[in-house]
Design a protein around this motif. Structure first.
Motif, PDB file in Angstrom:
ATOM      1  N   TYR A 115      47.739  37.450  43.425  1.00  0.00           N
ATOM      2  CA  TYR A 115      46.468  38.338  42.784  1.00  0.00           C
ATOM      3  C   TYR A 115      45.005  38.485  42.311  1.00  0.00           C
ATOM      4  O   TYR A 115      44.450  39.296  41.970  1.00  0.00           O
ATOM      5  CB  TYR A 115      47.890  39.887  41.932  1.00  0.00           C
ATOM      6  N   GLU A 116      45.180  36.751  41.896  1.00  0.00           N
ATOM      7  CA  GLU A 116      43.941  36.522  40.784  1.00  0.00           C
ATOM      8  C   GLU A 116      42.538  36.484  41.924  1.00  0.00           C
ATOM      9  O   GLU A 116      42.090  36.455  42.058  1.00  0.00           O
ATOM     10  CB  GLU A 116      44.117  34.969  40.216  1.00  0.00           C
ATOM     11  N   LEU A 117      43.354  35.972  43.509  1.00  0.00           N
ATOM     12  CA  LEU A 117      42.685  35.412  44.148  1.00  0.00           C
ATOM     13  C   LEU A 117      42.263  37.214  44.574  1.00  0.00           C
ATOM     14  O   LEU A 117      40.822  37.194  45.120  1.00  0.00           O
ATOM     15  CB  LEU A 117      42.684  35.215  45.611  1.00  0.00           C
ATOM     16  N   GLY A 118      43.129  37.975  44.913  1.00  0.00           N
ATOM     17  CA  GLY A 118      42.677  39.237  44.767  1.00  0.00           C
ATOM     18  C   GLY A 118      41.908  40.061  44.499  1.00  0.00           C
ATOM     19  O   GLY A 118      40.887  40.536  44.962  1.00  0.00           O
ATOM     20  N   ARG A 119      42.084  40.157  42.793  1.00  0.00           N
ATOM     21  CA  ARG A 119      40.896  40.830  42.519  1.00  0.00           C
ATOM     22  C   ARG A 119      39.579  40.082  42.496  1.00  0.00           C
ATOM     23  O   ARG A 119      38.491  40.541  41.805  1.00  0.00           O
ATOM     24  CB  ARG A 119      41.452  40.422  40.523  1.00  0.00           C
ATOM     25  N   LYS A 120      39.417  38.802  42.368  1.00  0.00           N
ATOM     26  CA  LYS A 120      38.217  38.232  42.260  1.00  0.00           C
ATOM     27  C   LYS A 120      37.545  38.474  43.322  1.00  0.00           C
ATOM     28  O   LYS A 120      36.319  38.630  42.942  1.00  0.00           O
ATOM     29  CB  LYS A 120      38.445  35.649  42.278  1.00  0.00           C
ATOM     30  N   LEU A 121      37.912  38.305  44.381  1.00  0.00           N
ATOM     31  CA  LEU A 121      37.053  39.005  45.809  1.00  0.00           C
ATOM     32  C   LEU A 121      37.400  40.291  45.746  1.00  0.00           C
ATOM     33  O   LEU A 121      36.035  40.939  46.112  1.00  0.00           O
ATOM     34  CB  LEU A 121      38.431  38.862  47.083  1.00  0.00           C
ATOM     35  N   ALA A 122      37.947  41.279  45.274  1.00  0.00           N
ATOM     36  CA  ALA A 122      37.625  42.449  44.681  1.00  0.00           C
ATOM     37  C   ALA A 122      36.515  42.807  44.684  1.00  0.00           C
ATOM     38  O   ALA A 122      35.742  43.789  44.069  1.00  0.00           O
ATOM     39  CB  ALA A 122      38.696  43.224  43.899  1.00  0.00           C
ATOM     40  N   ARG A 123      36.007  41.867  42.928  1.00  0.00           N
ATOM     41  CA  ARG A 123      34.864  42.274  41.953  1.00  0.00           C
ATOM     42  C   ARG A 123      33.663  41.630  42.780  1.00  0.00           C
ATOM     43  O   ARG A 123      32.806  42.371  42.816  1.00  0.00           O
ATOM     44  CB  ARG A 123      34.794  41.430  40.805  1.00  0.00           C
TER      45      ARG A 123
END
Length: 166
Positions: A115-123
């Motif tokens: 999820y942290e990877l996903g949030r970073k990529l989303a930003r």
């Protein structure tokens, strides 16, 4: 002199000094320390005795190293496969690495990592086409060794409605 440039490959004191120098530079698992010392030209039996002594002194502790390295892997947002690959590459025994990774998985640490990877990529991909964002997440998740079903879940949660409030 031998190929490693050592005067005496059986010199226990020199081997011990070399081990301490290596450990001063960075913590190492047993196997990695053994390989570095034999690579320097020390005799295998001399190295084995030195490594055992380092373990007795608590200077080499594979269990502790594995847990520490797992934290590093999680900080890099690696998944289970990625962490296992990195831990064995660093010289940890596969069985120990598998056990530490399994314990982390039971605690949900790789879910948090995904999820942290996903949030970073989303930003970083804010404003892009939702399909492009999902492809980038899939690509990053695969490289980092995350479970495909977990990446699918993260993509669904973070990019479900294609709005940019992430």
């Amino acid at each position: 002199m031998n190929d490693g440039g050592l005067e005496d490959p059986n010199d226990e004191e020199a081997c011990r000094e070399a081990a301490l120098t290596l450990l001063d530079a960075a913590a190492r698992p047993r196997k990695a320390l053994y390989e570095r010392l034999t690579g320097k030209g020390y005799a295998p039996e001399t190295v084995e005795g030195t490594v055992k002594r380092m373990e007795e002194l608590g200077l080499v502790d594979d269990e502790s190293y594995a847990r520490s390295y797992l934290r590093y892997c999680l900080g890099r947002n690696l998944g289970e496969r990625g962490a296992l690959r990195e831990m064995t590459r660093k010289g940890l025994e596969t069985s120990l690495a598998e056990r530490v990774v399994a314990q982390a998985a039971e605690r949900g640490l790789f879910v948090d990592s995904a999820y942290e990877l996903g949030r970073k990529l989303a930003r970083r991909t804010r404003g892009m086409d939702p399909q492009v964002r999902k492809r980038r997440l899939w690509s990053a998740g695969g490289r980092k060794g995350h479970n495909p079903s977990l990446i699918r879940q993260v993509a669904g949660d973070l990019f479900a409605d294609s709005h940019d409030e992430t």
